[in-house]
Motif scaffolding. Structure first.
Motif, PDB file in Angstrom:
ATOM      1  N   ILE A  88       4.873   7.417 -16.216  1.00  0.00           N
ATOM      2  CA  ILE A  88       5.053   6.906 -14.881  1.00  0.00           C
ATOM      3  C   ILE A  88       4.453   5.252 -15.005  1.00  0.00           C
ATOM      4  O   ILE A  88       3.470   5.221 -15.338  1.00  0.00           O
ATOM      5  N   TYR A  89       5.378   4.522 -14.557  1.00  0.00           N
ATOM      6  CA  TYR A  89       4.808   3.184 -14.681  1.00  0.00           C
ATOM      7  C   TYR A  89       4.400   2.441 -13.173  1.00  0.00           C
ATOM      8  O   TYR A  89       5.260   2.907 -12.403  1.00  0.00           O
ATOM      9  N   LYS A  90       3.262   1.750 -13.292  1.00  0.00           N
ATOM     10  CA  LYS A  90       2.746   1.182 -12.149  1.00  0.00           C
ATOM     11  C   LYS A  90       3.062  -0.131 -12.378  1.00  0.00           C
ATOM     12  O   LYS A  90       2.410  -0.864 -13.478  1.00  0.00           O
ATOM     13  N   ILE A  91       4.017  -0.899 -11.657  1.00  0.00           N
ATOM     14  CA  ILE A  91       4.102  -2.311 -11.837  1.00  0.00           C
ATOM     15  C   ILE A  91       3.724  -3.204 -10.513  1.00  0.00           C
ATOM     16  O   ILE A  91       3.841  -2.709  -9.435  1.00  0.00           O
ATOM     17  N   ILE A  92       2.898  -4.079 -11.006  1.00  0.00           N
ATOM     18  CA  ILE A  92       2.140  -4.951  -9.956  1.00  0.00           C
ATOM     19  C   ILE A  92       3.052  -6.279  -9.874  1.00  0.00           C
ATOM     20  O   ILE A  92       2.966  -6.928 -10.869  1.00  0.00           O
ATOM     21  N   VAL A  93       3.588  -6.787  -8.703  1.00  0.00           N
ATOM     22  CA  VAL A  93       4.444  -8.037  -8.721  1.00  0.00           C
ATOM     23  C   VAL A  93       3.614  -8.907  -7.900  1.00  0.00           C
ATOM     24  O   VAL A  93       2.768  -8.376  -6.924  1.00  0.00           O
ATOM     25  N   THR A  94       3.838 -10.117  -8.023  1.00  0.00           N
ATOM     26  CA  THR A  94       3.269 -11.308  -7.088  1.00  0.00           C
ATOM     27  C   THR A  94       4.304 -12.185  -6.712  1.00  0.00           C
ATOM     28  O   THR A  94       5.124 -12.375  -7.263  1.00  0.00           O
ATOM     29  N   SER A 137      10.611   6.475 -16.314  1.00  0.00           N
ATOM     30  CA  SER A 137      11.354   5.720 -17.510  1.00  0.00           C
ATOM     31  C   SER A 137      12.467   5.140 -17.178  1.00  0.00           C
ATOM     32  O   SER A 137      13.086   4.297 -17.715  1.00  0.00           O
ATOM     33  N   ASN A 138      13.220   5.750 -16.024  1.00  0.00           N
ATOM     34  CA  ASN A 138      14.813   5.236 -16.075  1.00  0.00           C
ATOM     35  C   ASN A 138      14.635   4.487 -15.015  1.00  0.00           C
ATOM     36  O   ASN A 138      15.974   3.971 -14.582  1.00  0.00           O
ATOM     37  N   GLY A 139      13.600   3.944 -14.179  1.00  0.00           N
ATOM     38  CA  GLY A 139      13.467   2.994 -13.236  1.00  0.00           C
ATOM     39  C   GLY A 139      13.713   3.672 -11.952  1.00  0.00           C
ATOM     40  O   GLY A 139      13.840   2.826 -10.878  1.00  0.00           O
ATOM     41  N   ASP A 140      13.765   4.869 -11.741  1.00  0.00           N
ATOM     42  CA  ASP A 140      13.807   5.630 -10.372  1.00  0.00           C
ATOM     43  C   ASP A 140      12.461   5.373  -9.782  1.00  0.00           C
ATOM     44  O   ASP A 140      11.425   5.607 -10.565  1.00  0.00           O
ATOM     45  N   SER A 141      12.438   5.219  -8.626  1.00  0.00           N
ATOM     46  CA  SER A 141      10.916   5.351  -7.830  1.00  0.00           C
ATOM     47  C   SER A 141      10.431   6.558  -7.990  1.00  0.00           C
ATOM     48  O   SER A 141      10.983   7.953  -8.143  1.00  0.00           O
ATOM     49  N   TYR A 142       9.184   6.497  -8.329  1.00  0.00           N
ATOM     50  CA  TYR A 142       8.295   7.812  -8.329  1.00  0.00           C
ATOM     51  C   TYR A 142       7.567   7.989  -7.060  1.00  0.00           C
ATOM     52  O   TYR A 142       6.848   7.331  -6.864  1.00  0.00           O
ATOM     53  N   VAL A 143       7.871   9.251  -6.679  1.00  0.00           N
ATOM     54  CA  VAL A 143       7.002   9.573  -5.626  1.00  0.00           C
ATOM     55  C   VAL A 143       6.241  10.774  -5.796  1.00  0.00           C
ATOM     56  O   VAL A 143       6.710  11.859  -5.998  1.00  0.00           O
ATOM     57  N   PRO A 144       4.742  10.622  -5.704  1.00  0.00           N
ATOM     58  CA  PRO A 144       4.140  11.703  -6.301  1.00  0.00           C
ATOM     59  C   PRO A 144       4.160  13.002  -5.235  1.00  0.00           C
ATOM     60  O   PRO A 144       4.166  12.620  -3.987  1.00  0.00           O
ATOM     61  N   GLU A 145       3.899  14.129  -5.519  1.00  0.00           N
ATOM     62  CA  GLU A 145       3.868  15.224  -4.788  1.00  0.00           C
ATOM     63  C   GLU A 145       2.908  15.379  -3.966  1.00  0.00           C
ATOM     64  O   GLU A 145       1.402  15.041  -4.672  1.00  0.00           O
ATOM     65  N   ALA A 146       2.593  15.628  -2.812  1.00  0.00           N
ATOM     66  CA  ALA A 146       1.368  15.619  -1.981  1.00  0.00           C
ATOM     67  C   ALA A 146       0.606  16.835  -2.197  1.00  0.00           C
ATOM     68  O   ALA A 146       1.281  17.820  -2.472  1.00  0.00           O
ATOM     69  N   GLN A 178       2.437  -6.717  -4.903  1.00  0.00           N
ATOM     70  CA  GLN A 178       2.799  -5.760  -4.368  1.00  0.00           C
ATOM     71  C   GLN A 178       2.839  -4.529  -5.418  1.00  0.00           C
ATOM     72  O   GLN A 178       3.086  -5.144  -6.587  1.00  0.00           O
ATOM     73  N   THR A 179       2.751  -2.992  -5.405  1.00  0.00           N
ATOM     74  CA  THR A 179       2.924  -2.375  -6.254  1.00  0.00           C
ATOM     75  C   THR A 179       3.938  -1.128  -6.112  1.00  0.00           C
ATOM     76  O   THR A 179       4.270  -0.791  -5.027  1.00  0.00           O
ATOM     77  N   GLY A 180       4.588  -1.016  -7.252  1.00  0.00           N
ATOM     78  CA  GLY A 180       5.553  -0.009  -7.326  1.00  0.00           C
ATOM     79  C   GLY A 180       5.222   1.095  -8.404  1.00  0.00           C
ATOM     80  O   GLY A 180       5.026   0.554  -9.536  1.00  0.00           O
ATOM     81  N   LEU A 181       5.781   2.277  -8.344  1.00  0.00           N
ATOM     82  CA  LEU A 181       5.762   3.326  -9.191  1.00  0.00           C
ATOM     83  C   LEU A 181       7.080   3.641  -9.601  1.00  0.00           C
ATOM     84  O   LEU A 181       8.028   3.925  -8.765  1.00  0.00           O
ATOM     85  N   TYR A 182       7.590   4.040 -10.794  1.00  0.00           N
ATOM     86  CA  TYR A 182       8.585   4.059 -11.505  1.00  0.00           C
ATOM     87  C   TYR A 182       8.710   5.080 -12.730  1.00  0.00           C
ATOM     88  O   TYR A 182       7.623   5.142 -13.220  1.00  0.00           O
TER      89      TYR A 182
END
Length: 100
Positions: free
Chosen positions: A72-78, A91-100, A85-89
């Motif tokens: 799971i990649y955590k990408i921080i953009v400016t 390896s395929n570039g799909d958004s990663y939404v952690p299970e609660a 802002q931060t996004g989680l993805y």
């Protein structure tokens, strides 16, 4: 009395909801242990997904964690105003939404 009770619950409800969301986000961060990596180590699909999700930004930093054998990649953009802002993805570039 009913009116006072209703006002109380309406006033408290947003606070409780926000607290639950914050606690979930903190729990997710605690479950995933991210390690800094070079941006060049991130799959191109992940970089493209971050730029698509956050147009007009530059990738500032990248991190990686492993969940059930999946990276799971955590990408921080400016942006131009230095807002981050931060996004989680995955390896395929799909958004990663952690299970609660």
């Amino acid at each position: 009395m009913f009116v006072l009770t209703s006002v109380f619950f309406l006033a408290v409800t947003p606070f409780v909801s926000a607290t639950e969301i914050d606690n979930t986000a903190m729990a997710v961060e605690q479950e995933l242990t991210f390690t800094d990596i070079e941006i060049s180590e991130v799959p191109a699909e992940v970089i493209e997904a971050a730029k698509k999700e956050f147009p007009g930004t530059e990738v500032e930093k990248a991190k990686v964690a492993e969940v059930s054998g999946e990276k799971i990649y955590k990408i921080i953009v400016t942006d131009a105003d230095n807002n981050k802002q931060t996004g989680l993805y995955n390896s395929n570039g799909d958004s990663y939404v952690p299970e609660a």
